[in-house]
Design a protein around this motif. Structure first.
Motif, PDB file in Angstrom:
ATOM      1  N   HIS A 176       0.689  -1.189  -0.176  1.00 45.16           N
ATOM      2  CA  HIS A 176      -0.357   0.178  -0.175  1.00 45.16           C
ATOM      3  C   HIS A 176       0.661   0.595   0.114  1.00 45.16           C
ATOM      4  O   HIS A 176       0.809   2.249  -0.387  1.00 45.16           O
ATOM      5  CB  HIS A 176      -0.684   0.428   1.043  1.00 45.16           C
ATOM      6  CG  HIS A 176      -2.146   0.878   0.573  1.00 45.16           C
ATOM      7  ND1 HIS A 176      -3.105   1.135   0.502  1.00 45.16           N
ATOM      8  CD2 HIS A 176      -1.786   2.431   1.736  1.00 45.16           C
ATOM      9  CE1 HIS A 176      -3.290   2.266   0.305  1.00 45.16           C
ATOM     10  NE2 HIS A 176      -2.825   3.551   1.829  1.00 45.16           N
ATOM     11  N   VAL A 177       1.599   1.367   1.100  1.00 45.46           N
ATOM     12  CA  VAL A 177       2.588   2.895   0.618  1.00 45.46           C
ATOM     13  C   VAL A 177       3.517   2.855  -0.259  1.00 45.46           C
ATOM     14  O   VAL A 177       3.758   4.229  -0.741  1.00 45.46           O
ATOM     15  CB  VAL A 177       3.646   2.637   1.827  1.00 45.46           C
ATOM     16  CG1 VAL A 177       5.121   2.991   1.816  1.00 45.46           C
ATOM     17  CG2 VAL A 177       2.753   1.827   3.797  1.00 45.46           C
ATOM     18  N   SER A 178       3.388   1.944  -1.298  1.00 45.76           N
ATOM     19  CA  SER A 178       4.567   2.047  -2.420  1.00 45.76           C
ATOM     20  C   SER A 178       3.448   3.421  -3.676  1.00 45.76           C
ATOM     21  O   SER A 178       4.433   3.709  -4.328  1.00 45.76           O
ATOM     22  CB  SER A 178       4.414   0.454  -3.034  1.00 45.76           C
ATOM     23  OG  SER A 178       3.302  -0.189  -3.400  1.00 45.76           O
ATOM     24  N   GLY A 179       2.339   3.139  -3.432  1.00 45.20           N
ATOM     25  CA  GLY A 179       1.286   3.653  -4.238  1.00 45.20           C
ATOM     26  C   GLY A 179       0.979   4.965  -4.148  1.00 45.20           C
ATOM     27  O   GLY A 179       0.540   5.867  -4.390  1.00 45.20           O
ATOM     28  N   ILE A 180       1.417   5.194  -2.318  1.00 44.41           N
ATOM     29  CA  ILE A 180       1.077   6.703  -2.091  1.00 44.41           C
ATOM     30  C   ILE A 180       2.703   7.409  -1.535  1.00 44.41           C
ATOM     31  O   ILE A 180       2.899   8.456  -1.595  1.00 44.41           O
ATOM     32  CB  ILE A 180       0.388   6.474  -0.496  1.00 44.41           C
ATOM     33  CG1 ILE A 180       1.628   5.687   0.396  1.00 44.41           C
ATOM     34  CG2 ILE A 180      -0.775   6.417  -0.248  1.00 44.41           C
ATOM     35  CD1 ILE A 180       0.649   6.356   2.180  1.00 44.41           C
ATOM     36  N   LYS A 181       4.055   6.672  -2.173  1.00 48.15           N
ATOM     37  CA  LYS A 181       5.613   7.307  -1.125  1.00 48.15           C
ATOM     38  C   LYS A 181       5.699   8.863  -1.914  1.00 48.15           C
ATOM     39  O   LYS A 181       6.440   9.854  -1.712  1.00 48.15           O
ATOM     40  CB  LYS A 181       6.346   6.597  -2.718  1.00 48.15           C
ATOM     41  CG  LYS A 181       6.410   5.899  -3.741  1.00 48.15           C
ATOM     42  CD  LYS A 181       7.589   5.864  -4.240  1.00 48.15           C
ATOM     43  CE  LYS A 181       9.285   6.031  -4.055  1.00 48.15           C
ATOM     44  NZ  LYS A 181       9.218   6.956  -4.830  1.00 48.15           N
ATOM     45  N   ASP A 182       4.624   8.989  -3.533  1.00 47.28           N
ATOM     46  CA  ASP A 182       4.750  10.629  -3.135  1.00 47.28           C
ATOM     47  C   ASP A 182       3.657  11.706  -2.869  1.00 47.28           C
ATOM     48  O   ASP A 182       3.258  12.670  -3.234  1.00 47.28           O
ATOM     49  CB  ASP A 182       4.411  10.616  -5.547  1.00 47.28           C
ATOM     50  CG  ASP A 182       5.777   9.989  -5.624  1.00 47.28           C
ATOM     51  OD1 ASP A 182       7.042  10.107  -5.470  1.00 47.28           O
ATOM     52  OD2 ASP A 182       5.395   9.458  -6.978  1.00 47.28           O
ATOM     53  N   ALA A 183       3.303  11.190  -2.283  1.00 48.12           N
ATOM     54  CA  ALA A 183       2.223  12.444  -1.268  1.00 48.12           C
ATOM     55  C   ALA A 183       2.726  13.506  -0.557  1.00 48.12           C
ATOM     56  O   ALA A 183       3.769  12.834  -0.312  1.00 48.12           O
ATOM     57  CB  ALA A 183       1.646  11.366  -0.619  1.00 48.12           C
ATOM     58  N   LYS A 184       2.696  14.169  -0.736  1.00 52.18           N
ATOM     59  CA  LYS A 184       3.321  15.228   0.163  1.00 52.18           C
ATOM     60  C   LYS A 184       2.867  15.961   1.483  1.00 52.18           C
ATOM     61  O   LYS A 184       3.969  16.016   2.187  1.00 52.18           O
ATOM     62  CB  LYS A 184       2.140  17.396  -0.463  1.00 52.18           C
ATOM     63  CG  LYS A 184       2.539  16.925  -2.116  1.00 52.18           C
ATOM     64  CD  LYS A 184       4.248  16.893  -2.732  1.00 52.18           C
ATOM     65  CE  LYS A 184       3.327  17.345  -4.505  1.00 52.18           C
ATOM     66  NZ  LYS A 184       3.093  15.999  -4.915  1.00 52.18           N
ATOM     67  N   CYS A 185       1.992  15.219   1.647  1.00 54.93           N
ATOM     68  CA  CYS A 185       2.007  15.063   3.475  1.00 54.93           C
ATOM     69  C   CYS A 185       1.146  14.067   3.209  1.00 54.93           C
ATOM     70  O   CYS A 185      -0.192  13.903   3.158  1.00 54.93           O
ATOM     71  CB  CYS A 185       1.042  16.944   3.806  1.00 54.93           C
ATOM     72  SG  CYS A 185       1.094  16.446   4.657  1.00 54.93           S
ATOM     73  N   VAL A 186       1.836  13.189   4.225  1.00 53.89           N
ATOM     74  CA  VAL A 186       0.779  11.851   5.178  1.00 53.89           C
ATOM     75  C   VAL A 186       0.001  12.262   6.154  1.00 53.89           C
ATOM     76  O   VAL A 186       1.044  12.053   7.308  1.00 53.89           O
ATOM     77  CB  VAL A 186       1.092  10.265   5.002  1.00 53.89           C
ATOM     78  CG1 VAL A 186       0.621   9.323   5.447  1.00 53.89           C
ATOM     79  CG2 VAL A 186       1.404  10.689   3.184  1.00 53.89           C
ATOM     80  N   VAL A 187      -0.646  11.789   7.009  1.00 51.45           N
ATOM     81  CA  VAL A 187      -1.595  11.654   8.406  1.00 51.45           C
ATOM     82  C   VAL A 187      -2.111  10.674   8.423  1.00 51.45           C
ATOM     83  O   VAL A 187      -3.081   9.915   7.240  1.00 51.45           O
ATOM     84  CB  VAL A 187      -3.139  13.004   8.062  1.00 51.45           C
ATOM     85  CG1 VAL A 187      -3.500  12.500   9.389  1.00 51.45           C
ATOM     86  CG2 VAL A 187      -2.355  14.303   8.120  1.00 51.45           C
ATOM     87  N   ALA A 188      -1.511  10.159   9.466  1.00 47.91           N
ATOM     88  CA  ALA A 188      -1.806   8.705   9.865  1.00 47.91           C
ATOM     89  C   ALA A 188      -3.193   8.683  10.750  1.00 47.91           C
ATOM     90  O   ALA A 188      -2.723   9.371  12.182  1.00 47.91           O
ATOM     91  CB  ALA A 188      -0.754   7.677   9.899  1.00 47.91           C
ATOM     92  N   ILE A 189      -4.072   8.051  11.009  1.00 45.59           N
ATOM     93  CA  ILE A 189      -4.909   7.857  12.229  1.00 45.59           C
ATOM     94  C   ILE A 189      -5.229   6.216  12.091  1.00 45.59           C
ATOM     95  O   ILE A 189      -5.363   5.509  10.955  1.00 45.59           O
ATOM     96  CB  ILE A 189      -6.054   8.591  11.933  1.00 45.59           C
ATOM     97  CG1 ILE A 189      -6.327   9.964  11.328  1.00 45.59           C
ATOM     98  CG2 ILE A 189      -7.040   8.319  13.237  1.00 45.59           C
ATOM     99  CD1 ILE A 189      -7.159  10.486  11.894  1.00 45.59           C
ATOM    100  N   ASN A 190      -4.990   5.630  13.259  1.00 50.31           N
ATOM    101  CA  ASN A 190      -4.269   4.100  13.620  1.00 50.31           C
ATOM    102  C   ASN A 190      -4.532   3.928  15.187  1.00 50.31           C
ATOM    103  O   ASN A 190      -4.064   4.762  16.326  1.00 50.31           O
ATOM    104  CB  ASN A 190      -3.387   3.295  13.161  1.00 50.31           C
ATOM    105  CG  ASN A 190      -3.627   2.210  13.098  1.00 50.31           C
ATOM    106  OD1 ASN A 190      -3.728   1.434  13.916  1.00 50.31           O
ATOM    107  ND2 ASN A 190      -3.946   1.144  11.935  1.00 50.31           N
ATOM    108  N   ASP A 191      -5.633   2.943  16.052  1.00 47.07           N
ATOM    109  CA  ASP A 191      -5.531   2.427  17.255  1.00 47.07           C
ATOM    110  C   ASP A 191      -4.048   1.759  17.613  1.00 47.07           C
ATOM    111  O   ASP A 191      -4.116   1.662  18.784  1.00 47.07           O
ATOM    112  CB  ASP A 191      -6.989   2.066  17.613  1.00 47.07           C
ATOM    113  CG  ASP A 191      -7.357   1.046  16.741  1.00 47.07           C
ATOM    114  OD1 ASP A 191      -5.733   0.423  16.394  1.00 47.07           O
ATOM    115  OD2 ASP A 191      -8.145   0.118  16.993  1.00 47.07           O
ATOM    116  N   ASP A 192      -3.024   1.203  16.810  1.00 50.97           N
ATOM    117  CA  ASP A 192      -2.455   0.138  17.253  1.00 50.97           C
ATOM    118  C   ASP A 192      -1.137   1.499  17.327  1.00 50.97           C
ATOM    119  O   ASP A 192      -0.562   2.385  15.498  1.00 50.97           O
ATOM    120  CB  ASP A 192      -1.687  -0.487  16.060  1.00 50.97           C
ATOM    121  CG  ASP A 192      -0.847  -1.067  16.426  1.00 50.97           C
ATOM    122  OD1 ASP A 192       0.069  -1.262  17.265  1.00 50.97           O
ATOM    123  OD2 ASP A 192      -0.621  -2.369  15.170  1.00 50.97           O
ATOM    124  N   PRO A 193       0.026   2.152  18.617  1.00 55.64           N
ATOM    125  CA  PRO A 193       0.649   3.033  17.820  1.00 55.64           C
ATOM    126  C   PRO A 193       1.675   2.544  17.673  1.00 55.64           C
ATOM    127  O   PRO A 193       3.010   3.064  16.964  1.00 55.64           O
ATOM    128  CB  PRO A 193       1.352   3.372  19.444  1.00 55.64           C
ATOM    129  CG  PRO A 193       0.420   2.100  19.858  1.00 55.64           C
ATOM    130  CD  PRO A 193      -0.993   1.248  20.083  1.00 55.64           C
TER     131      PRO A 193
END
Length: 309
Positions: A264-281
């Protein structure tokens, strides 16, 4: 040297990614021509205005009924007739279908998912789901490649290319496309959207994705998803982002309930800003995020919706 860029169209005219393909072609340092797959006037106008383009060859058909076999033969004929040194396709479903056929008929090696061009012979592409980037030298007489458009910068729109309408493509088989149904939505297209909100298994169920759609509508964003939730039937295939989905490069990518698998990460590698929300730290998505929030995905969406009014 000269580069032929195969330019796809959609129901709105020239696909925005074509400009990025031209940007990639210009890095070769050669003359650039476009093979425009539709004859719509708006697409022709946009194509000829791309800076650095010399000639726009126009397919006289609408562009939504092209068979891969027909396009393959048309590209091979153009490459041979005009003696192109390079031919670039977008790394789209059509490009991935036609590019290997063209390379086979020209008896040259094919290159897929190019993300950088060093010079006319040297290219960079990812392997192992984007974990490694390899630089390779291609000594073939014709370089045939699919290009990840999001990795390249589009040129300006001050060009004045010549327009040349080609003869209709010859159908090589007793087969024709009888219908074409585009996905219709009022939201921005996923691959060109400035803002994308995406959900993963952390949203749990259909209710979670209903909330995600509400958030997307508030932000004027496109919606993405991981392969896992697509496979579960919680959202449609055209939302899938990643190695086996769509490669995107939005200004803002909000990942909610997404663990951060490499594919999945390979598909967003060129995103300018990534915000992640997850209940697993310990979720891997936090390793690539610019901002992270440890919180239940549904609860986070509820709070965001409340803040947005």
């Amino acid at each position: 040297m000269s580069v032929l860029v195969i330019a796809e169209v959609n129901n709105q005219g020239l696909k925005p990614s074509v400009a990025n393909l031209v940007g990639a072609a210009l890095k070769v340092g050669a003359d650039v021509d476009i093979f425009l797959l539709g004859c719509a006037e708006s697409a022709q106008v946009a194509a000829k205005q791309l800076s650095g383009v010399r000639t726009v060859y126009v397919n006289p058909d609408e562009g939504d009924s092209i068979l891969s076999e027909s396009l393959t033969n048309a590209v091979v004929d153009l490459v041979k007739t005009k003696a192109y040194s390079h031919a670039f396709f977008e790394a789209s479903s059509l490009g991935k279908s036609v590019m290997p056929r063209v390379a086979a008929l020209l008896d040259v090696a094919a290159m897929s998912d190019v993300i950088d061009i060093v010079d006319e012979k040297t290219f960079v592409r990812p392997i192992f789901a984007g974990a490694i980037e390899v630089t390779l030298q291609n000594d073939e007489p014709v370089k045939i490649a699919t290009i990840r458009a999001t990795a390249f910068v589009a040129p300006t729109m001050d060009g004045a290319a010549e327009i040349e309408v080609l003869a209709p493509m010859v159908e090589p088989m007793k087969t024709r496309k009888v219908s074409f149904e585009a996905v219709k939505t009022d939201r921005p297209a996923l691959q060109t959207a400035k803002i994308v909100v995406a959900g993963g298994r952390g949203l749990n169920d259909a209710e979670g994705f209903t909330k995600l759609e509400q958030l997307a509508d508030k932000l004027g964003a496109a919606i993405g998803a991981t392969r896992a939730v697509v496979d579960l039937g919680l959202c449609p295939n055209d939302w899938q982002v990643g190695q086996t989905g769509k490669i995107i490069a939005p200004d803002l990518y909000i990942a909610i309930g997404i663990s951060g698998a490499m594919q999945h990460v390979s598909g967003i590698k060129d995103a300018k800003c990534v915000v992640a929300i997850n209940d697993d730290p310990e979720a891997a998505i936090f390793d690539v995020a610019d901002y992270g929030l440890v919180m239940d995905g549904k609860a986070a969406i509820d709070q965001l919706l409340a803040e947005l009014g």
